[in-house]
Design an enzyme around this catalytic site. Structure first.
Site, short mmCIF file in Angstrom:
data_model
loop_
_atom_site.label_atom_id
_atom_site.label_comp_id
_atom_site.label_asym_id
_atom_site.label_seq_id
_atom_site.Cartn_x
_atom_site.Cartn_y
_atom_site.Cartn_z
N GLN A 30 28.45 115.41 52.75
CA GLN A 30 27.74 114.44 51.92
C GLN A 30 26.98 115.17 50.82
OE1 GLN A 30 24.04 112.24 53.13
NE2 GLN A 30 25.43 110.48 53.14
N CYS A 61 19.55 107.69 49.80
CA CYS A 61 18.42 108.49 50.26
C CYS A 61 17.11 107.95 49.67
CB CYS A 61 18.61 109.95 49.86
SG CYS A 61 17.24 111.02 50.39
N LYS A 100 27.64 106.03 50.39
CA LYS A 100 26.64 105.41 51.27
C LYS A 100 25.52 104.84 50.43
CE LYS A 100 23.95 105.82 55.44
NZ LYS A 100 22.59 106.24 55.63
N HIS A 130 23.65 100.75 54.70
CA HIS A 130 22.48 100.82 55.58
C HIS A 130 21.64 99.57 55.31
CE1 HIS A 130 18.64 103.25 56.87
NE2 HIS A 130 18.81 102.13 57.55
N ASN A 163 25.46 100.29 59.15
CA ASN A 163 24.51 101.31 59.59
C ASN A 163 23.13 100.70 59.76
OD1 ASN A 163 22.83 104.03 57.92
ND2 ASN A 163 23.25 103.87 60.10
N GLY A 164 22.51 101.00 60.91
CA GLY A 164 21.13 100.57 61.12
C GLY A 164 20.84 100.14 62.54
N ASP A 165 20.02 100.91 63.26
CA ASP A 165 19.49 100.54 64.58
C ASP A 165 20.53 100.52 65.69
OD1 ASP A 165 17.05 100.15 63.27
OD2 ASP A 165 17.45 98.03 62.93
N ALA A 188 22.93 107.10 63.35
CA ALA A 188 22.11 108.12 62.70
C ALA A 188 20.98 108.56 63.62
CB ALA A 188 21.60 107.59 61.37
N ARG A 189 19.81 107.92 63.50
CA ARG A 189 18.67 108.32 64.34
C ARG A 189 18.98 108.19 65.83
NH1 ARG A 189 14.04 104.63 62.84
NH2 ARG A 189 15.78 103.24 62.39
#
Length: 323
Positions: A30, A61, A100, A130, A163-165, A188-189
């Site tokens: 990326q 970002c 992204k 995201h 993307n997300g949670d 991700a996280r």
């Protein structure tokens, strides 16, 4: 994520981010840049110098140092710049080019759906959405209904990744089945907090992982770090630094066996509690002093006067920036 300007200047630390390990059978990089010529030159250079299967352009970002340079999520305020960047980059490589984005720069002013219908024609093979704005950072839950709206507007040839949670196999199943045009989910996280999430998705189960099994994962991490950076004092302390940064995430994992409701949600912030053994209790501590104790169990005593403050603060525990 590697910055285009740093790569073009030949910064060794930035190029190290693009190094492929022999065990990786699928590998993408990326990059992040603000201008079509800069991104295109970087894509061409990466294509020629690196072993990659795809190249992703970060346009989501939220970090100030990136946004203030006109890159990352600030590009969402300049849709024609996005078009120029993707078109320029796609002309210099045969590798799949992906993008992204976040939902928008400002909360309530969604923009991603306005580019998803055109970005394939500009040269992108896939887009990851995201479900948060830049202003939102990581506060509040991701807006999956909006991600589905974006997917519905995408041409059939474009892969849309949500993307997300995503923090369990049930989250993954729910979002992939929630819209037929979602190709898959990005994690991700969730992977930082519990790296075994991929096993859970593959095997479709909630893994009540023991403290010993978690500690063995940390052992592997330390072994890889010493192999990469060396086992001298500098290598040990570099490995320790990255271990401590990682422990600032892993402490948020709540063991399955202690939950009243399964699965854990990514934004849960439980009160202080004890684990089922001393090691598990140590691993769930949010104290940097306890993270240092864990590092000493793996790497020996820290140098005299050693202190540690986590670098990354972009997490669900933070105060919402936009109220």
């Amino acid at each position: 994520m590697a910055m285009c300007t740093n790569l073009l200047q030949g910064q060794a630390s930035e190029w190290a981010l693009l190094r492929r390990h022999s065990s990786e059978d699928l590998f993408g990089v990326q990059i992040c840049g603000a201008y079509p010529d800069t991104v295109a030159r970087t894509v061409e250079l990466v294509d020629n110098e690196c072993s990659v299967d795809f190249i992703d352009i970060n346009m989501g970002c939220p970090i100030d140092i990136v946004v203030n340079k006109g890159a990352g999520s600030s590009l969402l305020t300049k849709p024609m710049r996005i078009k120029s960047i993707v078109q320029a980059a796609s002309t210099v490589t045969e590798k799949p080019l992906t993008v992204k984005v976040r939902t928008a720069f400002f909360e309530g002013r969604n923009r991603a759906d306005s580019i998803v219908s055109d970005i394939y024609d500009w040269g992108a093979s896939a887009i990851t959405v995201h479900g948060r704005s830049r202003q939102q950072r990581y506060s509040k839950l991701a807006d999956w209904d909006y991600i589905y709206q974006c997917a519905q507007k995408a041409p059939d040839q474009l892969h849309v990744v949500g993307n997300g949670d995503v923090f369990s196999f049930t989250d993954w199943n729910k979002h992939v089945s929630g819209c037929s045009k979602i190709s898959t989910c990005m994690i991700a996280r969730g992977a930082l907090i519990k790296p075994w999430i991929f096993t859970e998705v593959k095997e479709q189960r909630h893994w009540d992982i023991t403290s010993g099994e978690r500690f063995n994962i940390l052992k592997d991490f330390v072994s890889f770090g010493l192999e990469h950076w060396g086992s001298d004092s500098k290598g040990v302390e570099t490995t320790r630094y990255f271990l401590l940064e990682w422990l600032s995430y892993t402490c948020r994992y709540i063991p399955v066996g202690l939950l009243d409701v399964i699965p854990q949600r990514l934004n849960w912030r439980p009160p202080s509690y004890c684990g089922r053994d001393d090691l598990e209790t140590l691993m769930i501590s949010d104290s940097a002093a306890d993270w240092i104790r864990i590092s000493e169990m793996l790497l020996g005593k820290v140098p005299e006067g050693f202190t540690f403050t986590p670098k990354h603060k972009s997490n669900a525990y933070d105060r919402a920036e936009n109220g």
